[in-house]
Design a protein around this motif. Structure first.
Motif, PDB file in Angstrom:
ATOM      1  N   PRO A   1       1.281  11.074   5.239  1.00 10.08           N
ATOM      2  CA  PRO A   1       2.047   9.825   5.283  1.00 10.08           C
ATOM      3  C   PRO A   1       1.700   8.975   6.498  1.00 10.08           C
ATOM      4  N   GLN A   2       2.085   7.708   6.402  1.00 11.76           N
ATOM      5  CA  GLN A   2       1.813   6.762   7.483  1.00 11.76           C
ATOM      6  C   GLN A   2       2.559   7.172   8.745  1.00 11.76           C
ATOM      7  N   GLU A   3       3.810   7.567   8.567  1.00 10.26           N
ATOM      8  CA  GLU A   3       4.609   7.981   9.718  1.00 10.26           C
ATOM      9  C   GLU A   3       4.386   9.470   9.947  1.00 10.26           C
TER      10      GLU A   3
ATOM     11  N   LYS B   1       0.818  -1.218   0.000  1.00  9.40           N
ATOM     12  CA  LYS B   1       0.000   0.000   0.000  1.00  9.40           C
ATOM     13  C   LYS B   1       0.851   1.266   0.000  1.00  9.40           C
ATOM     14  N   THR B   2       1.793   1.330   0.949  1.00 11.30           N
ATOM     15  CA  THR B   2       2.631   2.532   1.055  1.00 11.30           C
ATOM     16  C   THR B   2       3.523   2.680  -0.178  1.00 11.30           C
ATOM     17  N   THR B   3       4.006   1.573  -0.698  1.00  9.88           N
ATOM     18  CA  THR B   3       4.832   1.623  -1.913  1.00  9.88           C
ATOM     19  C   THR B   3       4.037   2.224  -3.063  1.00  9.88           C
TER      20      THR B   3
ATOM     21  N   LEU C   1      -4.416   9.330   2.183  1.00 13.88           N
ATOM     22  CA  LEU C   1      -4.320   9.144   3.628  1.00 13.88           C
ATOM     23  C   LEU C   1      -3.789   7.727   3.846  1.00 13.88           C
ATOM     24  N   ASP C   2      -2.533   7.633   4.281  1.00 14.68           N
ATOM     25  CA  ASP C   2      -1.927   6.310   4.449  1.00 14.68           C
ATOM     26  C   ASP C   2      -2.123   5.860   5.893  1.00 14.68           C
ATOM     27  N   GLU C   3      -3.054   4.941   6.091  1.00 14.87           N
ATOM     28  CA  GLU C   3      -3.402   4.425   7.422  1.00 14.87           C
ATOM     29  C   GLU C   3      -3.708   5.575   8.386  1.00 14.87           C
ATOM     30  N   PRO C   4      -4.733   6.374   8.058  1.00 13.79           N
ATOM     31  CA  PRO C   4      -4.986   7.574   8.863  1.00 13.79           C
ATOM     32  C   PRO C   4      -5.396   7.282  10.297  1.00 13.79           C
TER      33      PRO C   4
HETATM   34 MG    MG Z   1       2.063   1.064   4.768  1.00 11.11          MG
END
Ligand code: MG
Ligand code: ADP
Length: 306
Positions: A84-86, A44-46, A158-161
């Motif tokens: 981002p996720q982080e 997903k993040t990639t 929204l990456d894993e919001p």
């Molecule tokens: Mg991810």
């Protein structure tokens, strides 16, 4: 053209040779909320990183609003907001300064009116002069969204919001996302919470081991989810389903000793009563029965198993 994002043949091999994405084809419609659902490590993040120009693809193409992200990097990147996720924020800056600065990074002229609107939409207006370090976790997350919206993007990732976020804040986040969609922003969110996809998405895509294995309208998935299976354990063996029962679309188990009837749980007329009468009339007796319901969770788990 109705696609906001058009992905074709997209692959990513990391330096180790590991294939994180395997020839992805995916279209995101203008104005939709698309939930990309997949377990940890699915890619997903990639995928998001490639669309946002943070990671280079090994093969394939991505168009944003019809323009190639590599050839037209600046123009396409400016159309995108990324949360981002982080989470990382400049802890000692104020909310106002952080969000205004973000806008400048995209070469957009100052626009205090827009920043004010974004902060108000995210219920951050009364915190505009607070240093980020003083904010709660939920507020910090909203600042990240405000940053991503500072340059008026048409697409928001929204990456894993809501990873690791409590239920109350999660619901508040969903409200924020709906407000954004109403303002015309196309939203792609990744999650491994099925409930989040159920709640939010217009369409759902499932990614596993670098492959998109399903894309469907959320309501279509919910319809499949609304199906229930009634299994009748027969007293004797049946060679075939009698023609008088054709309308029920029954399945006969290979051993001839079980009949399965699939029905919609949300329908008032499930057909169970008439089915039992018709089975009796056909001389088919059963000794036991049970029902099972397929949930999106089950569908998901069975899809990503192997
Ligand atoms: Mg991810
Ligand atoms: N920089 C990298 N180098 C090598 N492998 C990576 C790198 N980033 C991610 N991966 C691997 O690629 C796969 C997909 O990761 P990621 O896109 O972060 O998945 P997700 O966001 O769905 O959890 C994982 O197996 C991960 O370990």
């Amino acid at each position: 053209m109705s696609s906001m994002i058009s992905i074709s043949g997209l692959s990513k091999a990391y330096a180790s040779g590991f294939m994180a994405l395997k020839s992805i084809d995916l279209d995101i419609k203008r104005g939709e909320i698309f939930a990309l659902l997949g377990p940890n490590g699915a890619g997903k993040t990639t995928l998001i990183s490639i669309i946002c120009g943070i990671t280079n693809p090994s093969a394939g193409q991505v168009l944003v609003d019809g323009r190639d992200i590599r050839r037209d990097y600046r123009a396409t990147r400016a159309m995108i907001g990324l949360v981002p996720q982080e989470l990382h924020t400049d802890a000692f800056e104020t909310v106002w300064a952080t969000v205004s600065f973000s806008r400048g990074l995209f070469g957009k002229p100052r626009n205090p009116t827009h920043i004010e609107k974004v902060l108000k939409d995210l219920s951050l207006w009364d915190k505009k002069d607070s240093k980020i370090v003083t904010l709660s976790g939920g507020m910090k997350r909203r600042v990240m969204i405000a940053k991503a919206l500072s340059h008026e993007p048409q697409v928001l990732f929204l990456d894993e919001p809501t990873a690791g976020v409590d239920v109350e804040l999660r619901k508040a986040m969903w409200g924020v996302v709906r407000t954004l969609r109403a303002s015309g922003v196309t939203i792609i969110l990744t999650t491994h919470y099925i409930e989040e996809a159920e709640e939010m998405a217009d369409r759902v895509g499932v990614i596993n081991k670098g492959e998109i294995i399903l894309v469907d309208e959320k309501t279509a998935l919910m319809q499949k989810l609304g199906k229930k299976r009634l299994k009748l354990h027969l007293q004797g063996k049946v060679e075939a389903i009698p023609a008088t029962l054709a309308a029920y679309n029954l399945e006969l188990a290979a051993d001839g000793r079980q009949v399965i009837y699939t029905y919609d749980t949300r329908s008032e007329h499930t057909g169970i009563t008439s089915l039992l009468g018709d089975l009796r009339a056909a001389g088919i007796r059963f000794s036991d029965l049970d029902t099972t319901q397929s949930s999106l969770e089950e569908i998901f788990v069975s899809l990503v198993r192997t």
